[in-house]
Scaffold this motif. Structure first.
Motif, PDB file in Angstrom:
ATOM      1  N   UNK A  64       0.730  -1.100  -0.113  1.00  0.00           N
ATOM      2  CA  UNK A  64      -0.067   0.163  -0.140  1.00  0.00           C
ATOM      3  C   UNK A  64       0.977   1.248   0.078  1.00  0.00           C
ATOM      4  N   UNK A  65       0.830   2.100  -0.816  1.00  0.00           N
ATOM      5  CA  UNK A  65       1.639   3.239  -1.153  1.00  0.00           C
ATOM      6  C   UNK A  65       0.914   4.402  -1.648  1.00  0.00           C
ATOM      7  N   UNK A  66       1.617   5.604  -1.331  1.00  0.00           N
ATOM      8  CA  UNK A  66       0.847   6.800  -1.922  1.00  0.00           C
ATOM      9  C   UNK A  66       0.962   6.897  -3.431  1.00  0.00           C
ATOM     10  N   UNK A  67      -0.191   7.488  -3.981  1.00  0.00           N
ATOM     11  CA  UNK A  67      -0.174   7.411  -5.520  1.00  0.00           C
ATOM     12  C   UNK A  67       0.641   8.959  -5.796  1.00  0.00           C
ATOM     13  N   UNK A  68       1.235   9.589  -5.065  1.00  0.00           N
ATOM     14  CA  UNK A  68       1.841  10.922  -5.013  1.00  0.00           C
ATOM     15  C   UNK A  68       2.484  11.238  -3.909  1.00  0.00           C
ATOM     16  N   UNK A  69       3.929  11.999  -3.959  1.00  0.00           N
ATOM     17  CA  UNK A  69       4.733  12.218  -2.795  1.00  0.00           C
ATOM     18  C   UNK A  69       5.461  11.298  -2.622  1.00  0.00           C
ATOM     19  N   UNK A  70       6.537  11.630  -1.720  1.00  0.00           N
ATOM     20  CA  UNK A  70       7.595  10.722  -1.245  1.00  0.00           C
ATOM     21  C   UNK A  70       7.232  10.092   0.127  1.00  0.00           C
ATOM     22  N   UNK A  71       7.798   8.901   0.096  1.00  0.00           N
ATOM     23  CA  UNK A  71       7.614   8.172   1.368  1.00  0.00           C
ATOM     24  C   UNK A  71       8.909   8.190   2.022  1.00  0.00           C
ATOM     25  N   UNK A  72       8.857   8.358   3.552  1.00  0.00           N
ATOM     26  CA  UNK A  72       9.855   8.407   4.569  1.00  0.00           C
ATOM     27  C   UNK A  72      10.343   7.280   5.114  1.00  0.00           C
ATOM     28  N   UNK A  73       9.551   5.921   4.844  1.00  0.00           N
ATOM     29  CA  UNK A  73      10.090   4.912   5.384  1.00  0.00           C
ATOM     30  C   UNK A  73       8.978   3.681   4.985  1.00  0.00           C
ATOM     31  N   UNK A 100      -0.941   6.390   5.238  1.00  0.00           N
ATOM     32  CA  UNK A 100      -1.221   7.575   4.502  1.00  0.00           C
ATOM     33  C   UNK A 100      -0.711   8.543   5.502  1.00  0.00           C
ATOM     34  N   UNK A 101      -1.220   8.567   6.542  1.00  0.00           N
ATOM     35  CA  UNK A 101      -0.979   9.501   7.855  1.00  0.00           C
ATOM     36  C   UNK A 101       0.315   9.856   8.029  1.00  0.00           C
ATOM     37  N   UNK A 102       1.080   8.404   7.976  1.00  0.00           N
ATOM     38  CA  UNK A 102       2.703   8.443   8.493  1.00  0.00           C
ATOM     39  C   UNK A 102       3.545   8.649   7.250  1.00  0.00           C
ATOM     40  N   UNK A 103       3.059   8.762   6.133  1.00  0.00           N
ATOM     41  CA  UNK A 103       3.775   8.850   4.990  1.00  0.00           C
ATOM     42  C   UNK A 103       4.829   8.090   4.823  1.00  0.00           C
ATOM     43  N   UNK A 104       4.499   6.792   4.918  1.00  0.00           N
ATOM     44  CA  UNK A 104       5.220   5.714   4.457  1.00  0.00           C
ATOM     45  C   UNK A 104       4.638   4.616   3.747  1.00  0.00           C
ATOM     46  N   UNK A 105       5.366   3.677   2.950  1.00  0.00           N
ATOM     47  CA  UNK A 105       4.735   2.796   2.157  1.00  0.00           C
ATOM     48  C   UNK A 105       4.418   1.582   3.022  1.00  0.00           C
ATOM     49  N   UNK A 106       3.329   0.820   3.080  1.00  0.00           N
ATOM     50  CA  UNK A 106       3.111  -0.452   3.694  1.00  0.00           C
ATOM     51  C   UNK A 106       3.043  -1.606   3.081  1.00  0.00           C
ATOM     52  N   UNK A 107       3.683  -2.566   3.811  1.00  0.00           N
ATOM     53  CA  UNK A 107       3.883  -3.991   3.212  1.00  0.00           C
ATOM     54  C   UNK A 107       3.212  -4.873   4.323  1.00  0.00           C
ATOM     55  N   UNK A 108       1.946  -5.240   3.884  1.00  0.00           N
ATOM     56  CA  UNK A 108       0.967  -6.289   4.759  1.00  0.00           C
ATOM     57  C   UNK A 108       1.335  -7.623   4.422  1.00  0.00           C
ATOM     58  N   UNK A 109       1.875  -8.257   5.339  1.00  0.00           N
ATOM     59  CA  UNK A 109       2.354  -9.717   5.089  1.00  0.00           C
ATOM     60  C   UNK A 109       1.118 -10.774   4.906  1.00  0.00           C
ATOM     61  N   UNK A 110       1.167 -11.622   4.025  1.00  0.00           N
ATOM     62  CA  UNK A 110       0.358 -12.664   3.964  1.00  0.00           C
ATOM     63  C   UNK A 110       0.879 -14.094   4.548  1.00  0.00           C
ATOM     64  N   UNK A 111       1.038 -13.911   5.764  1.00  0.00           N
ATOM     65  CA  UNK A 111       1.969 -15.069   6.193  1.00  0.00           C
ATOM     66  C   UNK A 111       0.965 -16.345   6.207  1.00  0.00           C
ATOM     67  N   UNK A 112       1.318 -17.508   6.316  1.00  0.00           N
ATOM     68  CA  UNK A 112       0.788 -19.010   6.521  1.00  0.00           C
ATOM     69  C   UNK A 112      -0.194 -18.849   7.726  1.00  0.00           C
ATOM     70  N   UNK A 113      -1.217 -19.423   7.638  1.00  0.00           N
ATOM     71  CA  UNK A 113      -2.176 -19.558   8.803  1.00  0.00           C
ATOM     72  C   UNK A 113      -2.450 -21.139   9.022  1.00  0.00           C
ATOM     73  N   UNK A 114      -2.718 -21.066  10.674  1.00  0.00           N
ATOM     74  CA  UNK A 114      -3.252 -22.583  10.975  1.00  0.00           C
ATOM     75  C   UNK A 114      -4.835 -22.726  10.560  1.00  0.00           C
ATOM     76  N   UNK A 115      -5.154 -24.048  10.422  1.00  0.00           N
ATOM     77  CA  UNK A 115      -4.543 -25.191  11.180  1.00  0.00           C
ATOM     78  C   UNK A 115      -3.953 -25.821   9.462  1.00  0.00           C
ATOM     79  N   UNK A 116      -3.963 -25.274   8.693  1.00  0.00           N
ATOM     80  CA  UNK A 116      -3.145 -25.790   7.356  1.00  0.00           C
ATOM     81  C   UNK A 116      -1.696 -25.643   7.588  1.00  0.00           C
ATOM     82  N   UNK A 117      -1.290 -24.527   8.060  1.00  0.00           N
ATOM     83  CA  UNK A 117       0.311 -24.444   8.531  1.00  0.00           C
ATOM     84  C   UNK A 117       0.389 -23.909   9.831  1.00  0.00           C
ATOM     85  N   UNK A 118       0.424 -24.757  10.993  1.00  0.00           N
ATOM     86  CA  UNK A 118       0.673 -24.633  12.297  1.00  0.00           C
ATOM     87  C   UNK A 118       2.032 -24.102  12.598  1.00  0.00           C
ATOM     88  N   UNK A 119       2.312 -23.720  13.860  1.00  0.00           N
ATOM     89  CA  UNK A 119       3.443 -23.168  14.445  1.00  0.00           C
ATOM     90  C   UNK A 119       4.563 -24.191  13.867  1.00  0.00           C
TER      91      UNK A 119
END
Length: 320
Positions: A64-73, A100-119
């Protein structure tokens, strides 16, 4: 007055009851996944933000990232869901507003979930995503904030602790919303707030822990980071509701981190429930929490603007 709940949280509680939410009974994993994603998608994605699919360290990730402007982190975000439900799509509105409010690009991780993929699948994916983010051109740890709600808050701590233990640079800071950091369900709030939490209980969380851990020791720091090492001085912001059984987890994390030398900001929000910022389109406190978290995040990042190369690297969704 503070002892009078706001009308919006009263209305939300009534809605949860009407939808059949029972803090002591978990629906099936399939139903939890469907309901959480449907609710998350009902919140509007913020204008001025774009989204794309990518990978970090081989782990699917929504950017998720801003369509305009620079990202700070960069914001590396791990979603809630008790390790068995939740998704980046269901958290896009929440994380998009925060980024958006922090001025950063966000990376939302689609990590594996249980019960198919347990600890330890979720913990492994979270750490690999962090390593993958640091491998991007122009990304340095001092411009990375890890964040998450509920189980995702626990994963944020696990990533920071594992990075310190493995010799990787730790992130600049961590924002934790209602973190599930102790899978033993042993905190005092499980009894004290049991009659006030409309969503969770010791019973329901123990069931979710069983689905994820099986017979594995819940005191393993890779499952319950409250038992991990807190000597790396990671700055923390914790937001938690006064009416949730997971309140003790935030209190324990704040105490352990402060004793380890970290700068800790803990805010307990009166009358609020689990992951209340996720309900930001219904709760004024949720919107305020996003604003306060974003403001705090900007203070955790370098004040000088990144170079053009860094800004492009952090914004471009195709990287990774």
């Amino acid at each position: 007055m503070d002892h009078i709940p706001p009308l919006d949280i009263i209305a939300l509680r009534q809605t949860l009851v009407a939808k059949g939410v029972d803090p002591n009974i978990n629906p099936s994993v399939a139903e939890s996944r469907r309901a959480q994603e449907a609710y998350g998608l009902s919140a509007p994605f913020p204008d001025g933000m774009a989204r794309s699919s990518s990978t970090l360290g081989g782990v699917p990730t929504e950017v998720l990232y801003p369509v305009s402007g620079r990202t700070r982190g960069a914001l590396l975000y791990f979603h809630a869901g008790g390790y068995s439900s939740g998704s980046p799509a269901g958290h896009a509105a929440l994380v998009g507003n925060l980024a958006q409010r922090a001025g950063v690009a966000a990376y939302v991780v689609d990590y594996r979930r249980a019960p198919e993929n347990p600890y330890p699948a979720a913990a492994e994916d979270a750490f690999e995503a962090y390593r993958g983010l640091l491998a991007l051109d122009g990304v340095t740890a001092d411009r990375v904030i890890v964040a998450g709600d509920s189980a995702g808050g626990g994963l944020s701590l696990i990533v920071a602790q594992r990075a310190a233990a493995s010799g990787l640079p730790t992130p600049a800071a961590a924002y934790l919303m209602s973190p599930w950091a102790d899978l033993t369900q042993s905190g005092k709030s499980y009894a004290v707030t049991a009659d006030h939490d409309p969503m969770l209980s010791r019973t329901s969380l123990s069931d979710l822990a069983r689905i994820y851990l099986g017979d594995h020791d819940p005191t393993d720091p890779l499952a319950s980071p409250v038992f991990g090492e807190f000597s790396h001085e990671l700055p923390l912001l914790l937001h938690v509701g006064s009416d949730e059984v997971l309140l003790s987890d935030s209190l324990a994390v704040a105490s352990r981190a402060a004793l380890g030398g970290s700068a800790v900001t803990l805010k307990v929000w009166p009358h609020m429930i689990h992951c209340f910022a996720w309900f930001h389109h219904e709760l004024a406190a949720g919107r305020q929490a996003i604003d306060e978290a974003a403001e705090w995040m900007t203070t955790m990042l370098p004040q000088e603007q990144p170079s053009d190369q860094e800004a492009v690297a952090l914004q471009e969704p195709a990287l990774g």
